[in-house]
Write a protein that holds these residues in place. Structure first.
Motif, PDB file in Angstrom:
ATOM      1  N   ALA A  16      69.900 -59.881  47.964  1.00 49.54           N
ATOM      2  CA  ALA A  16      70.293 -61.274  47.668  1.00 49.54           C
ATOM      3  C   ALA A  16      70.190 -62.165  48.899  1.00 49.54           C
ATOM      4  O   ALA A  16      70.301 -63.381  48.790  1.00 49.54           O
ATOM      5  N   HIS A  17      70.001 -61.558  50.060  1.00 56.26           N
ATOM      6  CA  HIS A  17      69.798 -62.321  51.288  1.00 56.26           C
ATOM      7  C   HIS A  17      68.309 -62.367  51.616  1.00 56.26           C
ATOM      8  O   HIS A  17      67.671 -61.321  51.766  1.00 56.26           O
ATOM      9  N   VAL A  18      67.759 -63.538  51.715  1.00 51.06           N
ATOM     10  CA  VAL A  18      66.352 -63.728  52.049  1.00 51.06           C
ATOM     11  C   VAL A  18      66.289 -64.472  53.378  1.00 51.06           C
ATOM     12  O   VAL A  18      66.805 -65.579  53.500  1.00 51.06           O
ATOM     13  N   ASP A  19      65.685 -63.823  54.378  1.00 51.84           N
ATOM     14  CA  ASP A  19      65.624 -64.397  55.729  1.00 51.84           C
ATOM     15  C   ASP A  19      67.019 -64.758  56.236  1.00 51.84           C
ATOM     16  O   ASP A  19      67.219 -65.798  56.884  1.00 51.84           O
ATOM     17  N   GLY A  20      67.979 -63.900  55.911  1.00 47.59           N
ATOM     18  CA  GLY A  20      69.339 -64.092  56.404  1.00 47.59           C
ATOM     19  C   GLY A  20      70.169 -65.092  55.638  1.00 47.59           C
ATOM     20  O   GLY A  20      71.323 -65.348  55.989  1.00 47.59           O
ATOM     21  N   VAL A  21      69.628 -65.652  54.582  1.00 51.80           N
ATOM     22  CA  VAL A  21      70.336 -66.669  53.791  1.00 51.80           C
ATOM     23  C   VAL A  21      70.617 -66.123  52.394  1.00 51.80           C
ATOM     24  O   VAL A  21      69.725 -65.570  51.736  1.00 51.80           O
ATOM     25  N   LEU A  22      71.863 -66.271  51.940  1.00 57.21           N
ATOM     26  CA  LEU A  22      72.228 -65.811  50.602  1.00 57.21           C
ATOM     27  C   LEU A  22      71.627 -66.736  49.551  1.00 57.21           C
ATOM     28  O   LEU A  22      71.813 -67.950  49.592  1.00 57.21           O
ATOM     29  N   VAL A  23      70.883 -66.141  48.606  1.00 59.80           N
ATOM     30  CA  VAL A  23      70.269 -66.895  47.517  1.00 59.80           C
ATOM     31  C   VAL A  23      71.171 -66.765  46.290  1.00 59.80           C
ATOM     32  O   VAL A  23      71.296 -65.668  45.737  1.00 59.80           O
ATOM     33  N   PRO A  24      71.815 -67.844  45.855  1.00 60.33           N
ATOM     34  CA  PRO A  24      72.803 -67.753  44.768  1.00 60.33           C
ATOM     35  C   PRO A  24      72.278 -67.074  43.505  1.00 60.33           C
ATOM     36  O   PRO A  24      72.987 -66.275  42.891  1.00 60.33           O
ATOM     37  N   ALA A  25      71.052 -67.393  43.110  1.00 54.82           N
ATOM     38  CA  ALA A  25      70.504 -66.802  41.886  1.00 54.82           C
ATOM     39  C   ALA A  25      70.401 -65.281  42.002  1.00 54.82           C
ATOM     40  O   ALA A  25      70.662 -64.550  41.041  1.00 54.82           O
ATOM     41  N   LEU A  26      70.033 -64.790  43.184  1.00 58.19           N
ATOM     42  CA  LEU A  26      69.938 -63.348  43.396  1.00 58.19           C
ATOM     43  C   LEU A  26      71.322 -62.719  43.522  1.00 58.19           C
ATOM     44  O   LEU A  26      71.544 -61.584  43.100  1.00 58.19           O
ATOM     45  N   ALA A  27      72.259 -63.471  44.092  1.00 55.77           N
ATOM     46  CA  ALA A  27      73.620 -62.960  44.267  1.00 55.77           C
ATOM     47  C   ALA A  27      74.338 -62.770  42.938  1.00 55.77           C
ATOM     48  O   ALA A  27      75.267 -61.968  42.838  1.00 55.77           O
ATOM     49  N   ARG A  28      73.907 -63.510  41.915  1.00 56.34           N
ATOM     50  CA  ARG A  28      74.554 -63.405  40.602  1.00 56.34           C
ATOM     51  C   ARG A  28      74.069 -62.195  39.803  1.00 56.34           C
ATOM     52  O   ARG A  28      74.624 -61.875  38.746  1.00 56.34           O
ATOM     53  N   ARG A  29      73.043 -61.536  40.266  1.00 54.04           N
ATOM     54  CA  ARG A  29      72.546 -60.360  39.563  1.00 54.04           C
ATOM     55  C   ARG A  29      73.569 -59.213  39.626  1.00 54.04           C
ATOM     56  O   ARG A  29      74.341 -59.132  40.587  1.00 54.04           O
ATOM     57  N   PRO A  30      73.581 -58.313  38.647  1.00 52.53           N
ATOM     58  CA  PRO A  30      74.441 -57.128  38.756  1.00 52.53           C
ATOM     59  C   PRO A  30      74.069 -56.327  40.003  1.00 52.53           C
ATOM     60  O   PRO A  30      72.885 -56.131  40.292  1.00 52.53           O
ATOM     61  N   ALA A  31      75.067 -55.888  40.737  1.00 47.52           N
ATOM     62  CA  ALA A  31      74.823 -55.205  42.008  1.00 47.52           C
ATOM     63  C   ALA A  31      74.670 -53.701  41.831  1.00 47.52           C
ATOM     64  O   ALA A  31      75.374 -53.083  41.040  1.00 47.52           O
ATOM     65  N   VAL A  32      73.746 -53.135  42.597  1.00 48.15           N
ATOM     66  CA  VAL A  32      73.569 -51.686  42.685  1.00 48.15           C
ATOM     67  C   VAL A  32      73.767 -51.302  44.139  1.00 48.15           C
ATOM     68  O   VAL A  32      73.029 -51.758  45.020  1.00 48.15           O
ATOM     69  N   LEU A  33      74.770 -50.488  44.405  1.00 51.09           N
ATOM     70  CA  LEU A  33      75.070 -50.020  45.753  1.00 51.09           C
ATOM     71  C   LEU A  33      74.462 -48.636  45.941  1.00 51.09           C
ATOM     72  O   LEU A  33      74.829 -47.689  45.250  1.00 51.09           O
ATOM     73  N   LEU A  34      73.524 -48.529  46.875  1.00 51.45           N
ATOM     74  CA  LEU A  34      72.835 -47.274  47.143  1.00 51.45           C
ATOM     75  C   LEU A  34      73.447 -46.594  48.361  1.00 51.45           C
ATOM     76  O   LEU A  34      73.556 -47.208  49.435  1.00 51.45           O
ATOM     77  N   ILE A  35      73.838 -45.318  48.220  1.00 50.68           N
ATOM     78  CA  ILE A  35      74.478 -44.575  49.308  1.00 50.68           C
ATOM     79  C   ILE A  35      73.602 -43.374  49.663  1.00 50.68           C
ATOM     80  O   ILE A  35      73.375 -42.488  48.841  1.00 50.68           O
ATOM     81  N   MET A  36      73.124 -43.352  50.910  1.00 50.39           N
ATOM     82  CA  MET A  36      72.177 -42.327  51.342  1.00 50.39           C
ATOM     83  C   MET A  36      72.885 -41.049  51.786  1.00 50.39           C
ATOM     84  O   MET A  36      74.092 -40.997  51.900  1.00 50.39           O
TER      85      MET A  36
END
Length: 319
Positions: A16-36
């Motif tokens: 959701a961050h593009v070039d260090g800036v939070l993009v609201p439309a992307l931030a509203r998407r359901p989040a998937v947290l990946l743990i390595m």
């Protein structure tokens, strides 16, 4: 980007961050947290998997676990004596780890807090799967769904890694020179890899070299391993998990045998188990394509009517 979570600094990549800036439309998407997994960095997630989730309409968050990569290192806690800890374990005694898997789970929850994400789909690989299980146990309301990939419940009766794989895992590079370190990891990844899907040698070397150049923290990996060995109550606690759960596991896994995935699924009510033929303890392109198909279906089912439609990625379309 670096964020402060659970009292430590954690390196995060957030789609959701593009070039260090939070993009609201992307931030509203359901989040998937990946743990390595053990000793692995956020860059170890296959680009095809990350892109497939993004194309599927999800916000994808990856991070370096504590003690590896660019996140906070815990060198002040010293170097554990693995041999002594192993002897105590066989005698039915436990060594106190530098930190616990529960601490690592709270790191993951701290990442969500820092990014102001109320709930997320939590996906973990190997050690990351154990951490993801701990997250689902500790904070069920924050876990929309759980996916445990080539991981385990940690139950004592489960089969151990193949002896030859364990020897490689516990060995050390011949020296600390970059070439020796790379050669060590190439040997390890070959030992645990998928027999039906061998990785291209040049591509594997490039991936290993990138990881070593970014960060090489073998003592941090040892401290993580101690946390795994000390986490003896998780198996009995898996029955507490209420999040829709998907368990994915390679049937040819020489490090965490398939029986470990079977056991994990049995302990979580309603969990779906998917075995992948020919897959070992890695993420080659062909199994990743199959994983994406199962994972996207699982995430959308758990998300309900509000699930994003997204677009089919090349990996999914070719599966």
């Amino acid at each position: 980007m670096k964020i402060r979570a659970n009292g430590i600094d954690i390196e995060v990549e957030d789609s959701a961050h593009v070039d260090g800036v939070l993009v609201p439309a992307l931030a509203r998407r359901p989040a998937v947290l990946l743990i390595m997994g053990l000793g692995m960095q956020l860059i170890a997630w296959p680009p095809a998997l990350v892109k497939g989730l993004e194309d599927g309409g999800f916000r994808v968050i990856r991070f370096d676990n504590r003690d590896v990569g660019l996140s906070t290192h815990f060198d002040h806690l010293g170097k554990p004596n693995v041999l002594w800890a192993s002897i105590k374990y066989r005698l039915g005694l436990l060594s106190k780890p530098p930190y616990a898997l529960a601490d690592m789970a709270h790191d993951a929850l701290g990442v969500l807090e820092a990014l102001q994400i109320e709930s997320a789909h939590v996906v973990g690989v190997s050690l990351g799967g154990m951490i993801a299980q701990r997250v689902a146990i500790a904070a069920p309301k924050r876990v929309i769904s759980l996916t445990s990939i080539m991981s385990t419940s940690g139950a004592k009766h489960l089969p151990r890694p193949q002896a030859k794989v364990l020897r490689v895992l516990l060995s050390r590079p011949k020296s600390q020179r970059s070439e020796a370190v790379v050669a060590h990891y190439l040997k390890l990844f070959k030992a645990i890899g998928s027999p039906d899907y061998p990785l291209d040698a040049a591509a594997m070397r490039a991936t290993v070299e990138l990881g070593v150049q970014r960060s090489y923290r073998p003592i941090g990996t040892t401290r993580q391993l101690m946390a795994v060995a000390a986490d003896i109550t998780r198996a009995a606690q898996l029955a507490r998990i209420t999040s829709p759960t998907l368990v994915l596991h390679g049937r040819a896994d020489p490090l965490v045998p398939y029986a470990c995935g079977v056991d994990t699924a049995k302990r979580i009510a309603g969990a779906k188990l998917v075995g992948i033929d020919g897959m070992g303890h890695d993420l080659p392109p062909q199994p990743v394509a199959q994983i994406l198909v199962e994972l996207l279906a699982h995430l959308r089912a758990a998300q309900g009517p509000a699930a994003p439609k997204g677009k089919a990625s090349a990996a999914v379309a070719s599966a």
